[in-house]
Design an enzyme around this catalytic site. Structure first.
Site, short mmCIF file in Angstrom:
data_model
loop_
_atom_site.label_atom_id
_atom_site.label_comp_id
_atom_site.label_asym_id
_atom_site.label_seq_id
_atom_site.Cartn_x
_atom_site.Cartn_y
_atom_site.Cartn_z
N GLY A 46 85.57 44.87 -7.84
CA GLY A 46 85.55 43.92 -6.73
C GLY A 46 86.90 43.28 -6.57
N CYS A 90 88.82 40.51 -14.84
CA CYS A 90 89.28 40.20 -13.48
C CYS A 90 90.65 40.85 -13.28
CB CYS A 90 89.39 38.69 -13.32
SG CYS A 90 90.03 38.14 -11.73
N LEU A 91 90.88 41.39 -12.09
CA LEU A 91 92.17 42.02 -11.81
C LEU A 91 93.31 41.00 -11.89
CD1 LEU A 91 91.21 44.35 -8.82
CD2 LEU A 91 91.41 44.95 -11.24
N HIS A 132 81.15 36.91 -8.94
CA HIS A 132 82.54 36.75 -9.38
C HIS A 132 83.48 36.66 -8.16
CE1 HIS A 132 85.99 38.00 -12.16
NE2 HIS A 132 86.50 38.15 -10.95
N GLU A 133 83.27 37.55 -7.19
CA GLU A 133 84.19 37.59 -6.04
C GLU A 133 83.99 36.38 -5.12
OE1 GLU A 133 86.56 39.48 -6.47
OE2 GLU A 133 85.62 40.79 -7.93
ZN ZN Z 1 88.41 38.35 -10.22
#
Ligand code: ZN
Length: 165
Positions: A46, A90-91, A132-133
């Site tokens: 995401g 998380c990215l 999360h997003e």
């Molecule tokens: Zn994230």
């Protein structure tokens, strides 16, 4: 389409509240296409617009069939009481994970890229990604919801020790 730079934790943009999308124009379509390309390239589940420096309420969530859901102005309309805990990443927080409880199922109401209302029933990983997003849109990161961060290495060690018991 183009890859966009993913902002990392510490960048103040990630802590700001994103504004609703009101115009479903070419600019939005380009943003969505770029977000999907960036997400595919990063091999994530995401991504939220503020992660690429755009403070608008747009997220992409990969569902359990591997489809890329485009969610504009998303709202978590309902959550299951049942929760599931997992080590989440998380990215924008590279190489670290933390234990976070999320609802096992959610109903997400949003709009598509043309402004049409959409509703998705999501479970497990997709429900986690949707929560999360959408958190990102209010400046919340998973690190706020967990007590301790672990590197991938530490996690692997911990989990292999658990399996030995
Ligand atoms: Zn994230």
């Amino acid at each position: 389409m183009a890859l966009r730079n993913i902002l990392k934790i510490g960048d103040p943009q990630l802590r700001k509240k994103s504004r609703p999308v009101t115009e479903f124009n070419e600019r939005l379509h380009t943003l969505i296409d770029d977000m999907i390309e960036t997400l595919v390239d990063a091999n994530g589940l995401g991504i939220a617009a503020p992660q690429v420096g755009v403070l608008r309420r747009v997220v992409i969530v990969v569902n359990n069939d591997g489809e890329y859901l485009e969610l504009v102005n998303p709202v978590i309309a309902a959550k299951s009481q049942e929760t599931v805990g997992a080590y989440e990443g998380c990215l924008s927080v590279p190489d670290e994970r933390g234990y976070v409880e999320r609802p096992q199922k959610v109903i997400v109401k949003a709009q598509d890229r043309n402004g049409n209302a959409v509703t998705y029933n999501l479970e497990d990983m997709a429900a986690r990604a949707a929560c999360h997003e959408t958190d990102h849109l209010d400046g919340t990161l998973f690190v706020d919801l967990t007590d301790q961060l672990f590197t991938e290495e530490q996690l692997e060690e911990m989990l292999s020790e658990e399996n030995e018991d």
